[in-house]
Structures are given as C-alpha cells and as structure tokens.
Scaffold this motif. Structure first.
Motif, PDB file in Angstrom:
ATOM      1  N   LEU A  54       0.811  -1.225   0.000  1.00 14.48           N
ATOM      2  CA  LEU A  54       0.000   0.000   0.000  1.00 14.48           C
ATOM      3  C   LEU A  54       0.844   1.276   0.000  1.00 14.48           C
ATOM      4  N   LEU A  55       2.150   1.166   0.206  1.00 10.74           N
ATOM      5  CA  LEU A  55       3.004   2.361   0.299  1.00 10.74           C
ATOM      6  C   LEU A  55       2.846   3.322  -0.880  1.00 10.74           C
ATOM      7  N   PRO A  56       2.796   2.857  -2.138  1.00  9.76           N
ATOM      8  CA  PRO A  56       2.641   3.820  -3.238  1.00  9.76           C
ATOM      9  C   PRO A  56       1.331   4.614  -3.168  1.00  9.76           C
ATOM     10  N   SER A  57       0.254   4.003  -2.699  1.00 13.37           N
ATOM     11  CA  SER A  57      -1.007   4.747  -2.606  1.00 13.37           C
ATOM     12  C   SER A  57      -1.054   5.638  -1.364  1.00 13.37           C
ATOM     13  N   VAL A  58      -0.336   5.257  -0.311  1.00 11.43           N
ATOM     14  CA  VAL A  58      -0.319   6.049   0.928  1.00 11.43           C
ATOM     15  C   VAL A  58       0.727   7.163   0.855  1.00 11.43           C
ATOM     16  N   CYS A  59       1.900   6.855   0.308  1.00 13.26           N
ATOM     17  CA  CYS A  59       3.034   7.797   0.260  1.00 13.26           C
ATOM     18  C   CYS A  59       3.513   7.982  -1.178  1.00 13.26           C
ATOM     19  N   VAL A  63       7.210   7.041  -2.418  1.00 14.59           N
ATOM     20  CA  VAL A  63       7.314   5.665  -2.902  1.00 14.59           C
ATOM     21  C   VAL A  63       6.468   5.530  -4.166  1.00 14.59           C
ATOM     22  N   GLN A  64       7.133   5.314  -5.312  1.00 16.61           N
ATOM     23  CA  GLN A  64       6.401   5.180  -6.561  1.00 16.61           C
ATOM     24  C   GLN A  64       5.831   3.772  -6.758  1.00 16.61           C
ATOM     25  N   THR A  65       6.638   2.728  -6.520  1.00 17.55           N
ATOM     26  CA  THR A  65       6.163   1.355  -6.699  1.00 17.55           C
ATOM     27  C   THR A  65       6.816   0.439  -5.667  1.00 17.55           C
ATOM     28  N   VAL A  66       6.131  -0.661  -5.402  1.00 20.09           N
ATOM     29  CA  VAL A  66       6.676  -1.761  -4.610  1.00 20.09           C
ATOM     30  C   VAL A  66       6.248  -3.028  -5.330  1.00 20.09           C
ATOM     31  N   GLY A  67       7.179  -3.949  -5.533  1.00 19.62           N
ATOM     32  CA  GLY A  67       6.850  -5.184  -6.228  1.00 19.62           C
ATOM     33  C   GLY A  67       7.523  -6.382  -5.604  1.00 19.62           C
ATOM     34  N   LEU A  68       6.951  -7.545  -5.887  1.00 18.25           N
ATOM     35  CA  LEU A  68       7.551  -8.798  -5.440  1.00 18.25           C
ATOM     36  C   LEU A  68       8.721  -9.131  -6.356  1.00 18.25           C
ATOM     37  N   ALA A  69       9.745  -9.787  -5.827  1.00 13.38           N
ATOM     38  CA  ALA A  69      10.940 -10.111  -6.616  1.00 13.38           C
ATOM     39  C   ALA A  69      11.353 -11.564  -6.403  1.00 13.38           C
ATOM     40  N   ASP A  70      12.059 -12.086  -7.381  1.00 14.15           N
ATOM     41  CA  ASP A  70      12.690 -13.402  -7.298  1.00 14.15           C
ATOM     42  C   ASP A  70      11.729 -14.521  -6.916  1.00 14.15           C
ATOM     43  N   GLY A  71      10.557 -14.504  -7.487  1.00 11.06           N
ATOM     44  CA  GLY A  71       9.604 -15.583  -7.272  1.00 11.06           C
ATOM     45  C   GLY A  71       8.769 -15.489  -6.016  1.00 11.06           C
ATOM     46  N   GLY A  80      13.968 -13.723   4.327  1.00  6.89           N
ATOM     47  CA  GLY A  80      14.269 -14.238   3.005  1.00  6.89           C
ATOM     48  C   GLY A  80      13.397 -13.687   1.897  1.00  6.89           C
ATOM     49  N   SER A  81      12.279 -13.036   2.244  1.00  6.35           N
ATOM     50  CA  SER A  81      11.435 -12.505   1.169  1.00  6.35           C
ATOM     51  C   SER A  81      12.129 -11.324   0.501  1.00  6.35           C
ATOM     52  N   ARG A  82      11.899 -11.223  -0.797  1.00 14.22           N
ATOM     53  CA  ARG A  82      12.566 -10.194  -1.599  1.00 14.22           C
ATOM     54  C   ARG A  82      11.534  -9.350  -2.307  1.00 14.22           C
ATOM     55  N   LYS A  83      11.845  -8.054  -2.318  1.00  9.20           N
ATOM     56  CA  LYS A  83      10.950  -7.103  -2.966  1.00  9.20           C
ATOM     57  C   LYS A  83      11.779  -6.051  -3.692  1.00  9.20           C
ATOM     58  N   VAL A  84      11.112  -5.321  -4.562  1.00 12.69           N
ATOM     59  CA  VAL A  84      11.723  -4.207  -5.273  1.00 12.69           C
ATOM     60  C   VAL A  84      10.904  -2.969  -4.940  1.00 12.69           C
ATOM     61  N   SER A  94      13.188  16.614  -9.639  1.00 13.55           N
ATOM     62  CA  SER A  94      12.190  16.317 -10.663  1.00 13.55           C
ATOM     63  C   SER A  94      11.507  15.001 -10.331  1.00 13.55           C
ATOM     64  N   ASP A  95      10.929  14.397 -11.323  1.00  9.86           N
ATOM     65  CA  ASP A  95      10.163  13.172 -11.112  1.00  9.86           C
ATOM     66  C   ASP A  95      10.970  11.918 -11.404  1.00  9.86           C
ATOM     67  N   THR A  96      12.231  11.881 -11.034  1.00  9.92           N
ATOM     68  CA  THR A  96      13.023  10.676 -11.254  1.00  9.92           C
ATOM     69  C   THR A  96      12.961   9.798 -10.003  1.00  9.92           C
ATOM     70  N   ALA A  97      13.246   8.527 -10.198  1.00  8.30           N
ATOM     71  CA  ALA A  97      13.159   7.584  -9.080  1.00  8.30           C
ATOM     72  C   ALA A  97      14.354   6.641  -9.095  1.00  8.30           C
ATOM     73  N   GLU A  98      14.613   6.055  -7.929  1.00  8.68           N
ATOM     74  CA  GLU A  98      15.651   5.046  -7.768  1.00  8.68           C
ATOM     75  C   GLU A  98      14.956   3.728  -7.440  1.00  8.68           C
ATOM     76  N   LYS A  99      15.464   2.648  -8.023  1.00  4.83           N
ATOM     77  CA  LYS A  99      14.893   1.330  -7.780  1.00  4.83           C
ATOM     78  C   LYS A  99      15.909   0.489  -7.016  1.00  4.83           C
ATOM     79  N   PHE A 100      15.425  -0.192  -5.978  1.00 10.43           N
ATOM     80  CA  PHE A 100      16.275  -1.046  -5.154  1.00 10.43           C
ATOM     81  C   PHE A 100      15.614  -2.396  -4.971  1.00 10.43           C
ATOM     82  N   LYS A 101      16.429  -3.446  -4.980  1.00  7.20           N
ATOM     83  CA  LYS A 101      15.950  -4.767  -4.593  1.00  7.20           C
ATOM     84  C   LYS A 101      16.491  -5.012  -3.193  1.00  7.20           C
ATOM     85  N   TYR A 102      15.623  -5.546  -2.329  1.00  5.57           N
ATOM     86  CA  TYR A 102      16.053  -5.823  -0.961  1.00  5.57           C
ATOM     87  C   TYR A 102      15.540  -7.175  -0.508  1.00  5.57           C
ATOM     88  N   VAL A 103      16.196  -7.689   0.516  1.00  6.74           N
ATOM     89  CA  VAL A 103      15.785  -8.934   1.148  1.00  6.74           C
ATOM     90  C   VAL A 103      15.492  -8.631   2.616  1.00  6.74           C
TER      91      VAL A 103
END
Length: 181
Positions: A54-59, A63-71, A80-84, A94-103
C-alpha cells in the motif's frame, strides 16, 4: 506538522574481532531517525510487515512502486522474502526515481522489528553494504536505523534517506489514524 520533527543521531558500531586479525574493511556507520506516532504501534508495525504494497497509494510522493521479486508470491515480510521498491531519487528535484531490490534479513514480532538489506540499486555504487531496520517502540515511536559501509570515505552520508523515512512515518501514521486501523 510536528510529525516531521524527530530525532536523528549517529551511534558508533562496535565491531569485535580476534586480536590477531587485521582488516582494511572500515566498520559500519549507523544513523537513526525516530519520529513519534499517534496511531496504534501494533497497526504501524503490521502495515510494514503485511501491507507494504500500500506504500505507493499512501506515500505516492515518496514511494512510486513496490513489487515482489525473485519468485516471491506473498506481500508478508518474512525472513528471506525479496521485494523491489522505487522511491524518489536523492539527486532529484524532478520526477526521477531510484529502484532497489532488498531482502528481509530479520523479523522480530516481539520487539516489532524488521531488518532489510539492499541487494541491488544505485546505493550500492556508494556503499559496500546498506541495511535498514524499522522498530516500532512501545513509546509510540517509529525508529529507522540505517547501517552502511562507504566505498569511499569521502562519499556523502545517506541523510536524504533518513528524511524520507521521517516523511513515510508521518504519512503512514496519518493514514492509519484516518482509516481507523
């Protein structure tokens, strides 16, 4: 607006090593930002453990996007869960963003603490390691601890991200209170 006021402080990290082992690796630096929250501490922790999607809709400004990663198929933060996550970029006005994968490295429901480690993204161009821990305290504060090792001693500290955590805390707190969580 007092939600945006919090405390930022730096704490030394103690590293214990056998006396005969010498290392050129600098010890990690730790910075902390704490903000008061008025919503239920249990709701705040639950939001980050189970409802981070819900972070993209709340903030959305941070936070532009949150997604599931690596299956991963679940939004629940478990070890052990991974997200982007895609957030507002540090160097941007401006409207640029940084993308990170985390565990998720650790989850402690008893002390309401979640630890995330960055696996991929532009932060790792500046830091050898970058770990973030959220702890929701019984004193109604949300505490983010950032622990990092700089690749270059002249690199900037990640203060920009501490400010983002402060904004996220305030925004999530308002959201949870206004939606009776």
């Amino acid at each position: 607006m007092e939600y945006l006021h919090g405390h930022v402080y730096e704490t030394p990290v103690k590293v214990f090593a056998p006396a005969k082992v010498l290392s050129c690796v600098p010890p990690p630096t730790r910075k902390v930002v704490e903000t008061p929250i008025q919503c239920s501490t249990g709701s705040f922790y639950k939001f980050f453990k189970k409802q981070a999607s819900l972070l993209p809709s709340v903030c959305g400004a941070v936070v532009q996007t949150v997604g599931l990663a690596d299956g991963n198929r679940s939004w629940v933060n478990t070890v052990g869960s991974r997200k982007v996550i895609e957030i507002l970029a540090a160097e941007s006005c401006s409207d640029t963003a940084e993308k990170f994968k985390y565990v998720v490295e650790a989850v402690d429901d008893r002390s309401r603490k979640i630890t995330y480690k960055v696996l991929e993204g532009s932060l790792l161009q500046l830091y050898d390691s970058f770990t973030v821990t959220l702890q929701v305290t019984s004193a109604s504060t949300a505490k983010w601890t950032v622990e990092y090792v700089k690749k270059d001693p002249c690199s900037e500290d990640p203060d920009f991200y501490l400010q983002l955590f402060r904004t996220i805390n305030a925004t999530v707190d308002i959201y949870l209170r206004s939606n009776d969580y």
